[in-house]
Design an enzyme around this catalytic site. Structure first.
Site, PDB file in Angstrom:
ATOM      1  N   ARG A  32      -4.982  -3.791  -8.294  1.00 23.52           N
ATOM      2  CA  ARG A  32      -4.104  -2.890  -7.515  1.00 23.52           C
ATOM      3  C   ARG A  32      -2.628  -3.091  -7.903  1.00 23.52           C
ATOM      4  NH1 ARG A  32      -7.155  -1.791  -2.382  1.00 23.52           N
ATOM      5  NH2 ARG A  32      -9.176  -1.222  -3.209  1.00 23.52           N
ATOM      6  N   ASP A  88      -0.550   4.805  11.429  1.00 21.92           N
ATOM      7  CA  ASP A  88      -1.003   3.961  10.326  1.00 21.92           C
ATOM      8  C   ASP A  88       0.250   3.374   9.690  1.00 21.92           C
ATOM      9  OD1 ASP A  88      -3.881   3.816   8.681  1.00 21.92           O
ATOM     10  OD2 ASP A  88      -2.154   3.318   7.425  1.00 21.92           O
TER      11      ASP A  88
HETATM   12  C1  LIG Z   1     -10.278   0.851   6.458  1.00 19.87           C
HETATM   13  S1  LIG Z   1      -9.060   1.920   7.113  1.00 19.87           S
HETATM   14  C2  LIG Z   1      -9.792   2.360   8.676  1.00 19.87           C
HETATM   15  C3  LIG Z   1      -9.550   3.812   9.028  1.00 19.87           C
HETATM   16  C4  LIG Z   1     -10.244   4.287  10.320  1.00 19.87           C
HETATM   17  N1  LIG Z   1      -9.761   3.595  11.479  1.00 19.87           N
HETATM   18  C5  LIG Z   1     -11.736   4.134  10.207  1.00 19.87           C
HETATM   19  O1  LIG Z   1     -12.327   3.307  10.892  1.00 19.87           O
HETATM   20  O2  LIG Z   1     -12.348   4.868   9.419  1.00 19.87           O
HETATM   21  C6  LIG Z   1      -7.799   0.749   7.562  1.00 19.87           C
HETATM   22  C7  LIG Z   1      -6.435   1.374   7.786  1.00 19.87           C
HETATM   23  O3  LIG Z   1      -5.603   0.401   8.403  1.00 19.87           O
HETATM   24  C8  LIG Z   1      -4.297   0.566   7.911  1.00 19.87           C
HETATM   25  N2  LIG Z   1      -3.549  -0.684   8.135  1.00 19.87           N
HETATM   26  C9  LIG Z   1      -3.676  -1.876   7.498  1.00 19.87           C
HETATM   27  N3  LIG Z   1      -2.791  -2.758   7.980  1.00 19.87           N
HETATM   28  C10 LIG Z   1      -2.100  -2.118   8.955  1.00 19.87           C
HETATM   29  C11 LIG Z   1      -1.052  -2.501   9.839  1.00 19.87           C
HETATM   30  N4  LIG Z   1      -0.521  -3.728   9.810  1.00 19.87           N
HETATM   31  N5  LIG Z   1      -0.578  -1.588  10.706  1.00 19.87           N
HETATM   32  C12 LIG Z   1      -1.095  -0.338  10.751  1.00 19.87           C
HETATM   33  N6  LIG Z   1      -2.082   0.089   9.945  1.00 19.87           N
HETATM   34  C13 LIG Z   1      -2.582  -0.802   9.064  1.00 19.87           C
HETATM   35  C14 LIG Z   1      -4.490   0.898   6.444  1.00 19.87           C
HETATM   36  O4  LIG Z   1      -3.356   1.552   5.914  1.00 19.87           O
HETATM   37  C15 LIG Z   1      -5.732   1.792   6.510  1.00 19.87           C
HETATM   38  O5  LIG Z   1      -5.396   3.143   6.548  1.00 19.87           O
END
Ligand SMILES: C[S@@+](CC[C@H](N)C(=O)[O-])C[C@H]1O[C@@H](n2cnc3c(N)ncnc32)[C@H](O)[C@@H]1O
Length: 281
Positions: free
Chosen positions: A46, A151
């Site tokens: 990445r 997000d």
């Molecule tokens: C695997 S996705 C999950 C999306 C959705 N909630 C689902 O269950 O399908 C994880 C998301 O968490 C976000 N994320 C990671 N760290 C974060 C943080 N500290 N604050 C807010 N969002 C975060 C990432 O950008 C990503 O879009």
């Protein structure tokens, strides 16, 4: 040092232990994401993408560039590159069945104002699924239903706001909901589904870092979806997020976590309802 821009050579290299530790500490301090040692190859690939985009040949040079960038813009792009954004419409579908049944009861009791928060909404599939599930409930047309969707990733939020998805992505949407809430269009990239404005208008998208508590948002929410994100955090941050969810839910409101997540081991004032669903008392 070889300049990738002038030589055109893509250098395959490994992160040194120190460089990996630097990136690990940055991710942990800023977003709470704990990168295990076994994520190293993923991190390398990445970060390599950022190097290629910037025309930088060496990790060391990239880390100097990152430290010198006081705007935080490169850090945001690195976080974007490393974090996992996998999602899909109606993922872990029993949660949407649960919310539909519960909201139907609330509406039947005369509640006209319902508030939800999708706390790691990625590219928008989760809040749009929620909006479709709620808006398709009989009697919901006149109800004031709003969803806050947040997000950390501005790239994901841009996609979410656009509300345009390749047809394959929309395959998990029940046909009657897709027909009602999405517009099919042919584009040079293939068939896309565009979310109707009526659905978009139910949702406010904002950038929010779950690692920065307390959150600058107002409740009270009827339900919070914080799914498939706490799995990347340590126990301290999970506990802080769960405490914030408790503060922002109204009594009787629900917290939903991912199927692979649990509140076990976190001291909280939630009642267990069923796996991955908790109720604030
Ligand atoms: C695997 S996705 C999950 C999306 C959705 N909630 C689902 O269950 O399908 C994880 C998301 O968490 C976000 N994320 C990671 N760290 C974060 C943080 N500290 N604050 C807010 N969002 C975060 C990432 O950008 C990503 O879009």
């Amino acid at each position: 040092m070889r300049d990738q821009k002038t030589s055109g050579v893509v250098t395959v290299q490994r992160l040194s232990d120190e460089q990996f530790e630097t990136i690990r500490a940055l991710m942990c301090d800023h977003v709470g994401i704990v990168l295990q040692g076994n994520r190293r190859a993923l991190v390398e690939s990445r970060v390599n993408k950022r190097l290629r985009t910037l025309g930088i040949a060496q990790y060391g040079e990239y880390l100097d560039f990152l430290r010198a960038d006081e705007s935080g813009g490169e850090l945001a792009l690195l976080i974007d590159a490393i974090s996992t954004n996998v999602t899909e419409f109606f993922r872990e579908g029993d949660h949407f069945d649960f919310i539909r049944d519960t909201a139907a009861r609330w509406l039947a009791k005369g509640r006209q104002k319902l508030r939800f928060w999708s706390a790691a909404c990625s590219s928008g599939e989760e809040p749009y699924s929620l909006a479709m599930a709620l808006r398709s409930l009989p009697g919901s047309e006149a109800a004031d239903i709003r969803i806050l969707a947040t997000d950390i990733s501005t790239r994901m939020l841009r996609q979410a706001v656009q509300g345009s998805y390749l047809a394959g992505t929309a395959a998990t949407i029940p046909a009657e909901l897709a027909n009602r809430f999405l517009l099919r269009q042919q584009t040079p990239d293939g068939e896309v589904y565009r979310v109707h404005d009526a659905l978009k208008n139910m949702i406010v998208f904002r950038r929010l870092n779950l690692n920065k508590t307390p959150f600058a948002i107002r409740g009270a929410f009827d339900a919070i979806m914080c799914r498939n994100v706490m799995i990347y955090f340590d126990q301290d941050l999970r506990a802080r997020i769960v405490a914030e969810a408790h503060r922002l839910l109204r009594p009787g409101g629900y917290l939903m976590v991912g199927h692979a997540e649990t509140l076990i081991g976190i001291e909280s004032k939630f009642d267990f309802v069923r796996p991955a669903i908790y109720r604030r008392h």
